[in-house]
Design an enzyme around this catalytic site. Structure first.
Site, PDB file in Angstrom:
ATOM      1  N   TYR A 285     -45.026 -12.066  41.819  1.00 26.75           N
ATOM      2  CA  TYR A 285     -44.453 -11.693  40.377  1.00 26.75           C
ATOM      3  C   TYR A 285     -45.343 -11.608  39.449  1.00 26.75           C
ATOM      4  CZ  TYR A 285     -41.743 -12.126  36.363  1.00 26.75           C
ATOM      5  OH  TYR A 285     -40.919 -12.128  35.083  1.00 26.75           O
TER       6      TYR A 285
ATOM      7  N   LYS B 223     -46.970  -8.313  37.094  1.00 23.96           N
ATOM      8  CA  LYS B 223     -46.792  -8.485  35.403  1.00 23.96           C
ATOM      9  C   LYS B 223     -48.398  -8.412  34.817  1.00 23.96           C
ATOM     10  CE  LYS B 223     -42.435  -8.700  34.930  1.00 23.96           C
ATOM     11  NZ  LYS B 223     -41.769  -7.450  34.278  1.00 23.96           N
TER      12      LYS B 223
ATOM     13  N   ASN C 167     -38.328  -2.870  31.023  1.00 30.26           N
ATOM     14  CA  ASN C 167     -37.883  -3.974  31.310  1.00 30.26           C
ATOM     15  C   ASN C 167     -37.390  -4.626  32.716  1.00 30.26           C
ATOM     16  OD1 ASN C 167     -36.306  -7.021  30.476  1.00 30.26           O
ATOM     17  ND2 ASN C 167     -34.692  -5.723  31.524  1.00 30.26           N
ATOM     18  N   ALA C 168     -36.994  -3.444  33.708  1.00 29.11           N
ATOM     19  CA  ALA C 168     -36.535  -3.672  34.993  1.00 29.11           C
ATOM     20  C   ALA C 168     -37.433  -4.457  35.827  1.00 29.11           C
ATOM     21  CB  ALA C 168     -36.274  -2.374  35.671  1.00 29.11           C
ATOM     22  N   GLY C 169     -37.020  -5.365  36.695  1.00 34.19           N
ATOM     23  CA  GLY C 169     -37.943  -6.200  37.534  1.00 34.19           C
ATOM     24  C   GLY C 169     -37.172  -7.127  38.246  1.00 34.19           C
TER      25      GLY C 169
ATOM     26  N   ASP D  20     -32.710   3.582  39.870  1.00 31.81           N
ATOM     27  CA  ASP D  20     -33.723   2.755  40.769  1.00 31.81           C
ATOM     28  C   ASP D  20     -35.243   2.876  40.048  1.00 31.81           C
ATOM     29  OD1 ASP D  20     -35.340   1.463  42.544  1.00 31.81           O
ATOM     30  OD2 ASP D  20     -34.481   1.959  44.352  1.00 31.81           O
TER      31      ASP D  20
END
Length: 276
Positions: free
Chosen positions: A153, A157, A86-88, A59
């Site tokens: 979101y 980013k 890359n996790a999201g 996590d």
């Protein structure tokens, strides 16, 4: 395993883009450390590449766990060469609708989680004299600014874009190349298994319906179609600082850039009234 095979560390590797990147790297002869909250979906891939794939449950919002996982990855294969941050996930809801808990949990993964990964891998890349850090963001943060219903979101980013620009300047001296990879829309499951949905306020029903109509039902192309671009990017001796991935997305970003420039120009006289 070849001692010259590159070692990839991919977060969010169990599905979508992360899975596609991990598979492409393995197919090219690399060794891959695949990190995800649930690594069970990678069981079949582990059977195909028993010596070259290491699965690590992770996590990314847990900073201590991130550092432990990165150290384990580097120890397992001797080094790290390419890191794919890359996790999201997605928080779907208007700004007013989203709760404090939802917002903080979202940014803990999409922004802070990516920062923890970067902080953990930089010492390993510096120790080996260089490497690649691919920061997976979105074409929406390139020029569009915030978009209704997915504002947090975009905010996470965009924040990652900004920090990554600073990070790239900081670590270039160590031979570490950072690229902000601004992905277009791909069928990743982000709007299903990767989504937290805020409780809908009827006051926004009209706007919400208009957005759904605008977005349509097209989930986008298969994530595997983006993998060759990322593979090529990882091999470039002098990679770009930013890269939009997706032909349609490239055109959209150009449109947004032109529209934003026109807006600035329309109000240029007012801007120039201040001396700063």
């Amino acid at each position: 395993m070849s001692s010259t095979a590159k070692v990839w560390f991919v977060t969010g590797a169990s599905r979508g883009l992360g899975r596609a990147f991990a598979e492409a790297a393995l197919s090219a002869g690399a060794r891959v450390v695949a990190a995800a909250r649930d690594v069970e979906p990678l069981a079949e891939l582990a059977e195909r590449y028993p010596e070259d794939l290491l699965r690590i449950p992770l996590d990314v919002s847990d900073r201590a766990a991130v550092f432990e996982a990165v150290d384990k990855a580097a120890a397992a294969f001797g080094r790290l060469d390419v890191v794919v941050n890359n996790a999201g996930g997605l928080l779907y809801g208007m700004v007013e609708e989203s709760t404090e808990e939802q917002i903080r949990a979202h940014l803990d993964v999409n922004f802070f989680g990516a920062v923890w990964v970067a902080q953990a891998v930089i010492p390993h890349l510096r120790a080996r004299g260089g490497g690649r850090l691919l920061q997976i963001t979105t074409m929406g943060s390139a020029s569009a600014g915030g978009v209704a219903c997915v504002g947090f979101y975009g905010a996470g980013k965009a924040a990652l874009d900004s920090v990554s620009e600073a990070l790239a300047m900081e670590v270039e001296q160590f031979g570490i190349k950072v690229t902000i990879v601004q992905m277009g829309g791909y069928s990743t499951g982000l709007f299903t298994v990767g989504t937290t949905v805020a409780e809908a306020d009827p006051a926004y029903d009209t706007l919400r319906a208009r957005l759904l109509e605008m977005w349509g039902d097209d989930a986008g192309p298969d994530p595997r179609t983006a993998a060759p671009v990322v593979m090529e990017l990882a091999e470039m001796p002098d990679p770009p600082r930013r890269l939009i991935v997706g032909s349609r997305s490239f055109d959209l970003v150009q449109e947004w850039d032109r529209a934003r420039d026109e807006q600035y120009r329309a109000w240029e006289s007012l801007s120039r009234r201040a001396p700063g």
